[in-house]
Design an enzyme around this catalytic site. Structure first.
Site, PDB file in Angstrom:
ATOM      1  N   LYS A   1    -115.476  -9.722 -51.859  1.00 44.53           N
ATOM      2  CA  LYS A   1    -115.941 -10.413 -54.103  1.00 44.53           C
ATOM      3  C   LYS A   1    -117.456 -10.679 -53.608  1.00 44.53           C
ATOM      4  O   LYS A   1    -117.696 -10.617 -54.421  1.00 44.53           O
ATOM      5  CB  LYS A   1    -114.499 -11.679 -54.035  1.00 44.53           C
TER       6      LYS A   1
ATOM      7  N   ASP B   1    -110.995 -11.542 -67.120  1.00 44.88           N
ATOM      8  CA  ASP B   1    -111.311 -10.766 -67.162  1.00 44.88           C
ATOM      9  C   ASP B   1    -111.610  -9.933 -68.485  1.00 44.88           C
ATOM     10  O   ASP B   1    -112.942  -8.877 -68.399  1.00 44.88           O
ATOM     11  CB  ASP B   1    -110.530 -10.137 -65.524  1.00 44.88           C
TER      12      ASP B   1
ATOM     13  N   ASN C   1    -104.759 -18.388 -68.795  1.00 48.28           N
ATOM     14  CA  ASN C   1    -104.536 -19.007 -67.843  1.00 48.28           C
ATOM     15  C   ASN C   1    -104.331 -20.563 -67.000  1.00 48.28           C
ATOM     16  O   ASN C   1    -104.279 -20.952 -68.146  1.00 48.28           O
ATOM     17  CB  ASN C   1    -105.322 -18.246 -66.374  1.00 48.28           C
TER      18      ASN C   1
HETATM   19  N1  CTP Z   1    -115.866 -14.597 -62.985  1.00 47.21           N
HETATM   20  C1  CTP Z   1    -116.735 -15.000 -63.422  1.00 47.21           C
HETATM   21  N2  CTP Z   1    -116.869 -13.994 -64.701  1.00 47.21           N
HETATM   22  C2  CTP Z   1    -115.556 -13.361 -64.758  1.00 47.21           C
HETATM   23  C3  CTP Z   1    -114.459 -13.888 -63.964  1.00 47.21           C
HETATM   24  C4  CTP Z   1    -114.742 -13.700 -62.701  1.00 47.21           C
HETATM   25  O1  CTP Z   1    -118.313 -15.986 -63.608  1.00 47.21           O
HETATM   26  N3  CTP Z   1    -115.731 -13.178 -66.042  1.00 47.21           N
HETATM   27  C5  CTP Z   1    -116.018 -15.997 -61.512  1.00 47.21           C
HETATM   28  C6  CTP Z   1    -114.996 -16.477 -61.258  1.00 47.21           C
HETATM   29  O2  CTP Z   1    -115.420 -18.278 -62.080  1.00 47.21           O
HETATM   30  C7  CTP Z   1    -115.235 -17.175 -59.862  1.00 47.21           C
HETATM   31  C8  CTP Z   1    -115.121 -15.550 -59.019  1.00 47.21           C
HETATM   32  O3  CTP Z   1    -115.808 -15.151 -60.496  1.00 47.21           O
HETATM   33  O4  CTP Z   1    -116.464 -17.951 -59.170  1.00 47.21           O
HETATM   34  C9  CTP Z   1    -114.112 -14.748 -58.876  1.00 47.21           C
HETATM   35  O5  CTP Z   1    -113.109 -15.142 -59.617  1.00 47.21           O
HETATM   36  P1  CTP Z   1    -111.768 -14.399 -59.144  1.00 47.21           P
HETATM   37  O6  CTP Z   1    -110.659 -14.448 -60.432  1.00 47.21           O
HETATM   38  O7  CTP Z   1    -111.344 -14.714 -57.907  1.00 47.21           O
HETATM   39  O8  CTP Z   1    -112.268 -12.771 -59.391  1.00 47.21           O
HETATM   40  P2  CTP Z   1    -112.143 -11.857 -60.282  1.00 47.21           P
HETATM   41  O9  CTP Z   1    -113.874 -11.304 -60.456  1.00 47.21           O
HETATM   42  O10 CTP Z   1    -111.307 -11.961 -61.728  1.00 47.21           O
HETATM   43  O11 CTP Z   1    -111.244 -10.481 -59.603  1.00 47.21           O
HETATM   44  P3  CTP Z   1    -109.624 -10.362 -59.702  1.00 47.21           P
HETATM   45  O12 CTP Z   1    -109.678 -10.673 -61.130  1.00 47.21           O
HETATM   46  O13 CTP Z   1    -110.245  -8.106 -59.072  1.00 47.21           O
HETATM   47  O14 CTP Z   1    -109.422 -10.285 -58.225  1.00 47.21           O
END
Ligand code: CTP
Length: 398
Positions: free
Chosen positions: A338, A276, A208
């Site tokens: 979240k 993710d 990303n």
């Molecule tokens: N995060 C994490 N581990 C993952 C995904 C996210 O620790 N596998 C953490 C990121 O470091 C951040 C937070 O979760 O502090 C939110 O990340 P974000 O990308 O905004 O959220 P997602 O969980 O990916 O949710 P979505 O994609 O559905 O918005």
């Protein structure tokens, strides 16, 4: 500033040792007392007289020097400092440190000290890349040794690559971060940063746009307040923060493992943009076109959620867990949800829509959501966001 601080500077035997004389000057300019220790090989490159004259201190050279031992024993010498710095740290010295050898003054001091150790490696590129050195680096990082450099560039031996010792001012910055006094002194904070790379095959991966700039700035700001920082980073573009323990990872699963290995911590900040999903059927060899136009079928599996895993720990959960929320729509609503879903204490929400220029840019506009509600911060530099967040963390930890 380093006023009143004592640095024990071990000068190893490498061509970069001449820069250590400048390092002595730079540290002293900032108020530090520098006590030089020369290894036998170090003496081949700089003379005890020049080190002593620049430091305005006695130079220590010999483990079995009876006068030195009578004045100040080697154990006391190793503990009397606020920080032990090894510059240049040669492949040999690093090998001794990793193996726990203590057969001369420098290696004995390094074994006997109860202070943090910062090393500035310097060696030929092949020596740096040698599996033995790479093993030693892993061991030393695992032992909590701090690194600054090496840099990449032309080397005295005529080769090019990583192995040049960091410049004196870079080492000074790392020293300052490693011995900073401040409200976070004695607190261990874990910071995740950067993107993760999830392999498709040995040459392709899913990534990303995260540059790692915000997480890096947070690690720097926390270290500047005196925190002991462990920085777990994916393959980010920006230079690593100085004076903190850096653990490099590629994938989300490696990041989770590194985070769990680095706990316990007083606080944890999850600034990484973790993928993710990973490709479950990643290929061990390069996927080839079959000439008939058929497309590879990638199957995805969900990655572990590192933030949620740590937030929900029953035992040993950091007292303060801070997450980030990268959103493109309904920023505050989505981020608040979240925060609840992942169980963290604060969430720092930002709008990463392309028109904001935030992802990969120098500025950030965040909303910090906690039990106290949503605190909207004006748009500012990522360094300023980091400074303000670090100050808030210091206040919350008391
Ligand atoms: N995060 C994490 N581990 C993952 C995904 C996210 O620790 N596998 C953490 C990121 O470091 C951040 C937070 O979760 O502090 C939110 O990340 P974000 O990308 O905004 O959220 P997602 O969980 O990916 O949710 P979505 O994609 O559905 O918005």
């Amino acid at each position: 500033m380093l006023a009143g601080k004592r640095v024990l500077l071990i000068i190893g035997g490498g061509i970069a040792a001449f820069k250590s004389l400048d390092l002595i000057r730079r540290l002293r300019e900032r108020g530090a007392t520098v006590v030089p220790v020369l290894t036998r090989a170090g003496e081949e490159f700089v003379t005890p007289l020049s080190a002593s004259a620049l430091a305005a201190q006695k130079v220590y050279r010999d483990l079995f020097d009876l006068t030195d031992e009578a004045e100040m024993g080697h154990i006391e010498l190793s503990r009397d400092a606020d920080l032990v710095v090894v510059a240049p740290a040669t492949a040999d010295l690093m090998g001794k440190m990793a193996a726990g050898l203590a057969n001369d003054l420098a290696s004995t001091l390094l074994m006997a000290t109860d202070k943090r150790v910062l090393i500035a490696p310097a060696m030929n590129v092949r020596m740096w890349e040698h599996p033995a050195t790479q093993r030693n680096i892993d061991t030393l990082k695992g032992d909590g040794v701090l690194f600054v450099g090496p840099n990449e560039g032309n080397m005295a031996c005529g080769e090019f690559g990583p192995g040049r010792m960091a410049e004196p001012l870079e080492i000074v910055a790392a020293v300052q971060a490693a011995i900073a006094d401040g409200p976070m002194k004695g607190k261990h904070v874990l910071v995740t940063s950067g993107p993760t790379h999830e392999p498709i095959d040995p040459v392709r991966y899913i990534a990303n746009r995260s540059s790692g700039a915000q997480g890096t700035a947070i690690a720097r700001a926390l270290a500047a307040l005196g925190a002991d920082v462990t920085f777990v980073t994916g393959p980010a573009d920006v230079a690593r923060p100085e004076g903190v323990r850096v653990i490099e990872v590629q994938t989300a699963r490696e990041m989770l493992e590194a985070v769990q290995g680095a706990l316990p911590a007083d606080a944890a900040v999850f600034a990484a943009a973790v993928a993710d999903w990973r490709v479950e059927n990643a290929s061990g060899s390069k996927i080839k076109k079959d000439g008939k136009g058929s497309l590879p079928k990638l199957e995805f599996a969900e990655n572990p959620d590192i933030l949620a895993t740590v937030s929900r720990m029953k035992k040993g959960r950091p007292a303060l867990v801070v997450g980030f929320a990268a959103e493109t729509d309904d920023v505050v609503e989505n981020a608040s949800a979240k925060r609840k879903r992942k169980g963290c204490d604060w969430i720092v929400a930002n709008d990463v829509s392309p028109e904001t220029g935030i992802m990969g840019g120098d500025e950030n506009a965040v909303v910090v959501i906690s039990d106290d509600g949503a605190d909207v911060w004006p748009r500012m530099g990522k360094d300023q966001v980091a400074g303000r967040l670090a100050a808030a963390i210091a206040k919350a930890l008391g």
